[in-house]
Motif scaffolding. Structure first.
Motif, PDB file in Angstrom:
ATOM      1  N   GLN A 117      -5.569  -1.632   4.495  1.00 62.24           N
ATOM      2  CA  GLN A 117      -5.580  -2.425   3.261  1.00 62.24           C
ATOM      3  C   GLN A 117      -4.898  -3.761   3.527  1.00 62.24           C
ATOM      4  O   GLN A 117      -3.900  -3.813   4.230  1.00 62.24           O
ATOM      5  CB  GLN A 117      -4.848  -1.670   2.138  1.00 62.24           C
ATOM      6  N   CYS A 167      -2.775  -3.197   6.785  1.00 56.57           N
ATOM      7  CA  CYS A 167      -1.934  -2.035   7.102  1.00 56.57           C
ATOM      8  C   CYS A 167      -2.590  -1.269   8.247  1.00 56.57           C
ATOM      9  O   CYS A 167      -3.773  -0.903   8.172  1.00 56.57           O
ATOM     10  CB  CYS A 167      -1.777  -1.137   5.878  1.00 56.57           C
ATOM     11  N   VAL A 195      -2.490  -6.711   3.080  1.00 54.85           N
ATOM     12  CA  VAL A 195      -1.136  -6.763   2.503  1.00 54.85           C
ATOM     13  C   VAL A 195      -0.507  -8.110   2.829  1.00 54.85           C
ATOM     14  O   VAL A 195      -0.991  -8.836   3.707  1.00 54.85           O
ATOM     15  CB  VAL A 195      -0.276  -5.606   3.035  1.00 54.85           C
ATOM     16  N   CYS A 252      -3.840   2.374   6.628  1.00 58.13           N
ATOM     17  CA  CYS A 252      -4.923   2.463   5.640  1.00 58.13           C
ATOM     18  C   CYS A 252      -5.858   1.254   5.686  1.00 58.13           C
ATOM     19  O   CYS A 252      -6.841   1.201   4.943  1.00 58.13           O
ATOM     20  CB  CYS A 252      -4.347   2.619   4.233  1.00 58.13           C
ATOM     21  N   CYS A 257       0.819  -1.218   0.000  1.00 52.33           N
ATOM     22  CA  CYS A 257       0.000   0.000   0.000  1.00 52.33           C
ATOM     23  C   CYS A 257       0.847   1.259   0.000  1.00 52.33           C
ATOM     24  O   CYS A 257       0.336   2.377  -0.138  1.00 52.33           O
ATOM     25  CB  CYS A 257      -0.944   0.003   1.189  1.00 52.33           C
TER      26      CYS A 257
END
Length: 487
Positions: A58, A53, A60, A56, A31
């Motif tokens: 997201q 993450c 990963v 954020c 990210c």
């Protein structure tokens, strides 16, 4: 091109979102966000689900995160050569980069996300360090201020101690001097006592010596007469008879008469009992330790119009006709009073007033600010301290309430002793200067100037018209150094 970001601001941008410390071996996720290698590894190990993450959120893959080489070089360029390795957490092996405000402990980033400190308020170590440094500086400043106060207190104590020692030395010197004077006075009184005893003894011995001389003369004449008679006894019978009558009229036999009267012994009576020696000497010393008598005069400006002053303003008596005197604020207009021309606002003072055989009188001290118009308020509350005699019978002190004084004799001379600082005003029967007898003592906190006051008391038809006198210090009745102790 100019840089807009300072080094501290740049350092804030280079902190790991997990440990909040400057990146160490930074790894970059898919990210684009970077984390410390140890922080990312510890986070992936403690999460059962997929790694997301923290910034954020997201999904990963932590195992395929490459090193952020450029970021690592920038950090190495900014780091000082003497930077030490940070202390690591015993649980996660991450740097102790945070401070838990609730538990007051150093923790790592994972302790704040996953451990027992989750949801606690945490602060970066650098911020806490700066805050604590400020608190430490404030405490040091407070301690220094307290230390200065203690130093000032110690200095005051030392000064106080020095002052006490100095005052003690001075007072000890005064005590030694005063006792030296007392020893001198005691030696003088001792010499007077011995002189009186010796004089009394000389008189008695001289009288006995004269009687002894007379007795010895009589003894010699009797012995001569006895010898003559014994010789006459050896005469013959006729001569003895013829001469007997003429022998009895001979001069030496007429002078040989026995002593007239019986022997009467003389006793040694010095007039002073052994047990009274200390008391008598103490009374004489008490008079000597008092201040020397003041030489006072009366102030005509304060005298009531009926009062007549004479003999250099030392004698006052109440007349029948008012004198022509100006009506001044300081003049008494109702009570027949007059003040001394001198007042006292400090120190020890002694003076005497001869009241003689007056049947009514009052005397003492009065404040200079006391009201002199109208009837005199005779009480300490109004700044007047008096004693007096009423109708020739009742002696009294004028306090808040009148106090009868148990005076057995009628003193003709009154002594007044004022100790201003000690707040004492004492009256004495001063007829005998070596035996002052206290009559009454006022206790007060004197303020302002005090003046001796005489009140002759109003009289009618010449009764109580005798004067009051301020005698000179050297007048009759005062003790002089040459007076021996009467025995």
């Amino acid at each position: 091109m100019a840089w807009r970001v300072s080094v501290p601001e740049l350092q804030d941008q280079l902190r790991c979102p997990i440990c909040l410390e400057v990146f160490r071996e930074p790894l970059m996720l898919q990210c684009g966000h970077s984390y410390c290698k140890d922080c990312l590894f510890s986070l992936s190990c403690h999460l059962d689900s997929d790694l997301r993450c923290p910034v954020c959120r997201q999904a990963v893959d932590g195992s395929s995160s490459p090193p952020n080489v450029s970021l690592a070089r920038v950090i190495d360029a900014l780091r000082l050569p003497d930077d030490t390795e940070p202390t690591v957490c015993v649980h996660h092996r991450n740097p102790l980069s945070l401070f838990c405000e609730k538990d007051q402990e150093l923790i790592c980033g994972l302790c704040g996300l996953l451990g027992s400190h989750q949801n606690h308020q945490v602060t970066p170590v650098s911020t806490v360090y700066s805050r604590m440094k400020e608190e430490l500086a404030a405490r040091i400043s407070d301690l220094k201020q307290e230390q200065r106060k203690v130093e000032e207190h110690i200095a005051k104590l030392v000064n106080n101690r020095t002052r006490i020692l100095n005052e003690s030395d001075v007072f000890s010197w005064v005590i030694r001097r005063e006792f030296q004077d007392l020893h001198h006075l005691v030696d003088e009184e001792k010499a007077r006592c011995l002189e009186g005893v010796e004089g009394h003894t000389r008189g008695l011995v001289a009288s006995l010596d004269m009687q002894l001389e007379q007795a010895q003369g009589t003894q010699e004449r009797l012995a001569q007469a006895e010898q003559v008679l014994e010789q006459f006894g050896t005469e013959s019978h006729h001569d003895f008879i013829q001469k007997f009558h003429s022998m009895a009229s001979r001069t030496e036999l007429q002078q040989a008469r026995p002593l007239e009267g019986m022997f009467s012994p003389i006793s040694f009576k010095p007039g002073l009992h052994q047990a009274d020696i200390k008391m008598t000497v103490w009374k004489r010393l008490f008079r000597k330790v008092l201040p020397a008598p003041e030489s006072l005069k009366l102030d005509p400006a304060t005298a009531h119009p009926l009062l007549e002053l004479s003999k250099g303003n030392t004698v006052v008596q109440c007349g029948l006709l008012a004198q022509r005197r100006a009506s001044q604020p300081e003049r008494f207009d109702y009570s027949t009073c007059v003040l001394a021309s001198r007042g006292f606002s400090w120190g020890r003072h002694y003076w005497e007033v001869v009241v003689g055989s007056k049947s009514d009188w009052r005397l003492g001290v009065i404040k200079g600010t006391a009201n002199r118009k109208g009837k005199l308020n005779k009480s300490p509350e109004h700044g007047v301290w008096l004693i007096g005699l009423k109708e020739g019978r009742v002696y009294e002190a004028f306090g808040c309430q009148r106090v009868p004084l148990p005076v057995s004799s009628h003193p003709h001379r009154i002594g007044v002793y004022l100790h201003y600082e000690q707040g004492e005003l004492t009256f004495f029967d001063a007829d005998r200067p070596d035996d002052l007898r206290p009559l009454y003592t006022f206790q007060a906190e004197f303020q302002g100037k005090l003046y001796p006051i005489l009140d002759t008391c109003w009289h009618e038809r010449s009764s109580n018209s005798l004067p009051m006198v301020l005698p000179p210090p050297s007048g009759p009745g005062h003790l002089t150094p040459s007076q021996p102790l009467k025995l």
